[in-house]
Design a protein around this motif. Structure first.
Motif, PDB file in Angstrom:
ATOM      1  N   TYR A   1       0.852  -1.192   0.000  1.00 13.11           N
ATOM      2  CA  TYR A   1       0.000   0.000   0.000  1.00 13.11           C
ATOM      3  C   TYR A   1       0.885   1.238   0.000  1.00 13.11           C
ATOM      4  O   TYR A   1       2.099   1.144   0.230  1.00 13.11           O
ATOM      5  CB  TYR A   1      -0.962   0.003   1.192  1.00 13.11           C
ATOM      6  CG  TYR A   1      -0.304   0.093   2.555  1.00 13.11           C
ATOM      7  CD1 TYR A   1      -0.093   1.328   3.178  1.00 13.11           C
ATOM      8  CD2 TYR A   1       0.115  -1.050   3.224  1.00 13.11           C
ATOM      9  CE1 TYR A   1       0.508   1.418   4.424  1.00 13.11           C
ATOM     10  CE2 TYR A   1       0.718  -0.976   4.469  1.00 13.11           C
ATOM     11  CZ  TYR A   1       0.913   0.260   5.063  1.00 13.11           C
ATOM     12  OH  TYR A   1       1.524   0.346   6.290  1.00 13.11           O
TER      13      TYR A   1
ATOM     14  N   PHE B   1      -3.480   4.054   0.290  1.00 13.55           N
ATOM     15  CA  PHE B   1      -3.859   3.862  -1.121  1.00 13.55           C
ATOM     16  C   PHE B   1      -3.411   2.458  -1.523  1.00 13.55           C
ATOM     17  O   PHE B   1      -2.225   2.140  -1.441  1.00 13.55           O
ATOM     18  CB  PHE B   1      -3.142   4.879  -2.027  1.00 13.55           C
ATOM     19  CG  PHE B   1      -3.670   6.282  -1.930  1.00 13.55           C
ATOM     20  CD1 PHE B   1      -4.642   6.734  -2.811  1.00 13.55           C
ATOM     21  CD2 PHE B   1      -3.181   7.160  -0.967  1.00 13.55           C
ATOM     22  CE1 PHE B   1      -5.125   8.038  -2.731  1.00 13.55           C
ATOM     23  CE2 PHE B   1      -3.651   8.462  -0.882  1.00 13.55           C
ATOM     24  CZ  PHE B   1      -4.636   8.905  -1.767  1.00 13.55           C
ATOM     25  N   THR B   2      -4.339   1.608  -1.957  1.00 13.34           N
ATOM     26  CA  THR B   2      -3.954   0.262  -2.407  1.00 13.34           C
ATOM     27  C   THR B   2      -3.523   0.288  -3.869  1.00 13.34           C
ATOM     28  O   THR B   2      -2.760  -0.560  -4.309  1.00 13.34           O
ATOM     29  CB  THR B   2      -5.125  -0.727  -2.230  1.00 13.34           C
ATOM     30  OG1 THR B   2      -6.294  -0.162  -2.808  1.00 13.34           O
ATOM     31  CG2 THR B   2      -5.380  -1.009  -0.757  1.00 13.34           C
ATOM     32  N   ASP B   3      -3.992   1.312  -4.609  1.00 12.99           N
ATOM     33  CA  ASP B   3      -3.636   1.439  -6.029  1.00 12.99           C
ATOM     34  C   ASP B   3      -2.505   2.462  -6.175  1.00 12.99           C
ATOM     35  O   ASP B   3      -2.702   3.656  -5.897  1.00 12.99           O
ATOM     36  CB  ASP B   3      -4.870   1.885  -6.830  1.00 12.99           C
ATOM     37  CG  ASP B   3      -4.587   1.996  -8.330  1.00 12.99           C
ATOM     38  OD1 ASP B   3      -3.416   1.820  -8.732  1.00 12.99           O
ATOM     39  OD2 ASP B   3      -5.531   2.255  -9.091  1.00 12.99           O
TER      40      ASP B   3
ATOM     41  N   THR C   1      -1.146   3.831  -8.766  1.00 12.85           N
ATOM     42  CA  THR C   1      -1.448   4.878  -9.768  1.00 12.85           C
ATOM     43  C   THR C   1      -2.292   5.980  -9.140  1.00 12.85           C
ATOM     44  O   THR C   1      -2.055   7.173  -9.356  1.00 12.85           O
ATOM     45  CB  THR C   1      -2.204   4.262 -10.976  1.00 12.85           C
ATOM     46  OG1 THR C   1      -1.497   3.101 -11.406  1.00 12.85           O
ATOM     47  CG2 THR C   1      -2.316   5.247 -12.112  1.00 12.85           C
ATOM     48  N   GLU C   2      -3.263   5.551  -8.339  1.00  6.75           N
ATOM     49  CA  GLU C   2      -4.152   6.510  -7.649  1.00  6.75           C
ATOM     50  C   GLU C   2      -3.343   7.384  -6.693  1.00  6.75           C
ATOM     51  O   GLU C   2      -3.577   8.600  -6.592  1.00  6.75           O
ATOM     52  CB  GLU C   2      -5.212   5.714  -6.879  1.00  6.75           C
ATOM     53  CG  GLU C   2      -6.445   6.533  -6.506  1.00  6.75           C
ATOM     54  CD  GLU C   2      -7.457   5.700  -5.731  1.00  6.75           C
ATOM     55  OE1 GLU C   2      -8.036   6.253  -4.779  1.00  6.75           O
ATOM     56  OE2 GLU C   2      -7.655   4.522  -6.065  1.00  6.75           O
ATOM     57  N   ALA C   3      -2.380   6.778  -5.989  1.00  4.76           N
ATOM     58  CA  ALA C   3      -1.525   7.517  -5.046  1.00  4.76           C
ATOM     59  C   ALA C   3      -0.689   8.554  -5.791  1.00  4.76           C
ATOM     60  O   ALA C   3      -0.572   9.710  -5.346  1.00  4.76           O
ATOM     61  CB  ALA C   3      -0.623   6.554  -4.276  1.00  4.76           C
ATOM     62  N   GLU C   4      -0.108   8.159  -6.928  1.00  5.42           N
ATOM     63  CA  GLU C   4       0.712   9.088  -7.722  1.00  5.42           C
ATOM     64  C   GLU C   4      -0.124  10.249  -8.269  1.00  5.42           C
ATOM     65  O   GLU C   4       0.305  11.401  -8.261  1.00  5.42           O
ATOM     66  CB  GLU C   4       1.394   8.334  -8.878  1.00  5.42           C
ATOM     67  CG  GLU C   4       2.497   7.372  -8.450  1.00  5.42           C
ATOM     68  CD  GLU C   4       3.700   8.055  -7.814  1.00  5.42           C
ATOM     69  OE1 GLU C   4       3.852   9.300  -7.953  1.00  5.42           O
ATOM     70  OE2 GLU C   4       4.485   7.352  -7.147  1.00  5.42           O
ATOM     71  N   GLN C   5      -1.340   9.929  -8.737  1.00  2.67           N
ATOM     72  CA  GLN C   5      -2.236  10.975  -9.253  1.00  2.67           C
ATOM     73  C   GLN C   5      -2.596  11.976  -8.164  1.00  2.67           C
ATOM     74  O   GLN C   5      -2.610  13.195  -8.389  1.00  2.67           O
ATOM     75  CB  GLN C   5      -3.513  10.342  -9.825  1.00  2.67           C
ATOM     76  CG  GLN C   5      -3.291   9.634 -11.161  1.00  2.67           C
ATOM     77  CD  GLN C   5      -4.499   8.830 -11.602  1.00  2.67           C
ATOM     78  OE1 GLN C   5      -5.452   8.632 -10.836  1.00  2.67           O
ATOM     79  NE2 GLN C   5      -4.467   8.352 -12.850  1.00  2.67           N
ATOM     80  N   ALA C   6      -2.870  11.467  -6.960  1.00  2.00           N
ATOM     81  CA  ALA C   6      -3.213  12.345  -5.826  1.00  2.00           C
ATOM     82  C   ALA C   6      -2.027  13.232  -5.462  1.00  2.00           C
ATOM     83  O   ALA C   6      -2.191  14.416  -5.145  1.00  2.00           O
ATOM     84  CB  ALA C   6      -3.629  11.499  -4.630  1.00  2.00           C
TER      85      ALA C   6
ATOM     86  N   HIS D   1      -8.241  15.538  -0.393  1.00  2.00           N
ATOM     87  CA  HIS D   1      -7.613  14.423   0.333  1.00  2.00           C
ATOM     88  C   HIS D   1      -7.338  14.841   1.782  1.00  2.00           C
ATOM     89  O   HIS D   1      -6.899  15.961   2.039  1.00  2.00           O
ATOM     90  CB  HIS D   1      -6.300  14.015  -0.341  1.00  2.00           C
ATOM     91  CG  HIS D   1      -6.511  13.414  -1.701  1.00  2.00           C
ATOM     92  ND1 HIS D   1      -6.975  12.136  -1.899  1.00  2.00           N
ATOM     93  CD2 HIS D   1      -6.332  13.948  -2.948  1.00  2.00           C
ATOM     94  CE1 HIS D   1      -7.067  11.899  -3.187  1.00  2.00           C
ATOM     95  NE2 HIS D   1      -6.690  12.979  -3.855  1.00  2.00           N
TER      96      HIS D   1
END
Length: 505
Positions: A19, A36-38, A40-45, A212
């Motif tokens: 994570y 964040f488990t994803d 890509t989602e973490a990088e986007q945020a 966030h």
């Protein structure tokens, strides 16, 4: 053993999961996002939040008070001695028993953590004597509160473990290291138990950045209380403090805004459960099955303070459990034993039920003969139901055979047995007998090294074979000559003699 095996299975079957967290830096303080488990989602945020405005959405302050710890009973003493010094439960009991015999400690085999009211004056004197011992003589403004450690209703057979008045004339530095460490540990607990509470304030600040949520936590000590004594003792042992005070947060206010946020993404993994140590196993034994046991039951958990160390030592001595550092790990044999045992025998509830019934008998509320009849019936049922281990169960305990080579006939592994080296495929029939007449007539036995050479190279060099005909020993190479029959044949090959200068042998 069942508890250790269950924990081991959880560790073995554990699948770690990755994570990510976003970390926001504000005024030198770090605020952390949800998981964040994803990735890509973490990088986007992170891209969204970088350089964006941040708003403080809430600041929560809460004053908390940690009461002084209770005195030691044997189990808590064993647990802390394991955690601090790595002592086994038996070592701690042995050191405590020796100190008791030297009249420096009170009776160690106790399950109580309180003193009786008639001990108040003695306890007060002992506290003042303990406070004069290094390193505790560094404590400032110490005014002991004896009342907190007194409770007649919470003392059964023996009161909590404390030093005795002999502390005044004892040569503490002259004690063996293990005993000295344990004695000072008991002194530390006595002083902590009679000190003021530890008071601190927790601060939790939450922030919003582009939708966030981030959280920062801090702690401020208001009164060190008993933790000052604990900290001084740990510094003396060169140990880290038991609980870091945490960082102090800046004075954030609700609605406060920040520009140009600095954001970083960090990668983490979920952690498997930790193996039991003597500390955590003793705690688990003490609390085993408590949820299903009535509150009025006199004894709960597995064993008693006096027997838990012996239970652990017995499992280790029998080869069912091994120590790896501070961890207690069930061996393959231990796990197999738990696998084939009847479930009632591996459940703490059986012990709890018996203890409960024995307590009722002691109070005159139940009949001992009825209890023993119940025991007999249960034993008969278990013996008849589990009269033998299943074939699968027997396989678990089959000795592990060592592979010594590959079968020249079928390519399957060849194992060493008590009397032979045989192919693992029984239908194949390839076997080298240790007491084959070929070897016994030459006063030799087929060794593992010789068998390995025969399987790998088809030959092995043997020294000192006996010749009945010549009544003398000789050296030769033994060649494997397998014609596929029931018995394996061997040939001898003798070393060639060197020729002399004139050509004669």
């Amino acid at each position: 053993l069942a508890m250790l095996a269950e924990r081991d299975a959880k560790i073995t079957l554990f699948h770690k999961e990755k994570y990510h967290l976003l970390r926001l830096t504000l005024d030198g303080t770090e605020a952390v996002s949800e998981k964040f488990t994803d990735p890509t989602e973490a990088e986007q945020a992170a891209v969204m939040c970088k350089g964006a405005a941040v708003t403080c959405t809430s600041v929560t302050k809460e004053q908390k008070k940690e009461q002084p710890p209770k005195l030691y009973d044997l189990t808590t003493l064993q647990r802390e001695a394991n955690r601090l010094f790595g002592y086994t439960a038996k070592q701690t009991l042995d050191y405590a028993q020796s100190l008791y015999e030297k009249k420096l400690l009170t009776y160690p085999r106790t399950d109580s953590r309180y003193l009786t009211s008639d001990m108040a004056e003695t306890a007060s004197c002992v506290i003042h004597l303990a406070a004069k011992l290094p390193p505790f003589d560094g404590c400032t403004n110490f005014f002991p509160l004896v009342e907190a450690m007194i409770s007649d209703k919470d003392v059964s057979d023996h009161h909590a473990i404390i030093p005795t008045m002999e502390i005044e004339k004892a040569d503490i530095k002259g004690l063996p290291l293990g005993e000295r460490n344990l004695f000072l540990l008991v002194c530390c607990k006595l002083l902590c138990a009679s000190a003021e509470p530890y008071v601190y304030e927790t601060v939790t600040a939450t922030f919003d950045c582009c939708g966030h949520s981030f959280t920062a936590k801090g702690k401020r000590v208001l009164a060190e209380g008993w933790r000052e004594i604990d900290r001084i003792f740990r510094a003396f042992l060169k140990e880290k403090p038991a609980d870091g005070d945490g960082s102090t947060l800046p004075d954030f206010t609700e609605g406060q805004t920040f520009d140009g946020a600095e954001v970083a993404v960090t990668e983490h993994f979920t952690q498997p459960p930790k193996p039991y140590t003597e500390d955590t196993l003793l705690s688990a034994m003490e609390n085993a099955g408590k949820d299903g046991i009535p509150d009025e039951a006199e004894r709960k958990g597995l064993g008693t303070p006096a027997t838990r160390a012996a239970i652990i030592e017995k499992l280790v001595a029998a080869g069912f459990v091994e120590r790896r550092g501070k961890s207690l790990i069930p061996t393959k044999t231990g796990i197999n034993l738990v696998t084939v045992l009847p479930e009632p025998l591996t459940s703490p509830m059986l012990t709890a039920e018996w203890e409960q019934k024995l307590t009722e008998i002691a109070k005159g509320g139940a009949d001992p003969d009825t209890f023993m009849d119940g025991i007999r019936t249960m034993v008969q049922e278990i013996v008849s139901t589990y009269s033998c281990i299943s074939e699968d169960g027997k396989k678990l305990f089959a000795p592990e055979k060592e592979v010594i080579g590959t079968c020249p006939r079928c390519g399957q592994p060849v194992y060493e047995g008590k009397k032979n080296f045989a192919c693992s495929d029984r239908s194949c029939g390839f076997v080298l007998w240790k007491n084959d007449r070929f070897w016994t007539s030459r006063k030799k036995e087929l060794t593992k090294k010789m068998a390995t050479d025969l399987l790998k190279k088809g030959r092995t060099n043997v020294k000192g074979m006996w010749s009945e005909k010549k009544q003398a020993a000789y050296d030769a190479a033994v060649i494997l000559d397998d014609t596929g029959g029931k018995y394996i044949n061997f040939k001898l090959e003798f070393p060639k003699r060197k020729e002399g200068v004139n050509g004669r042998k």
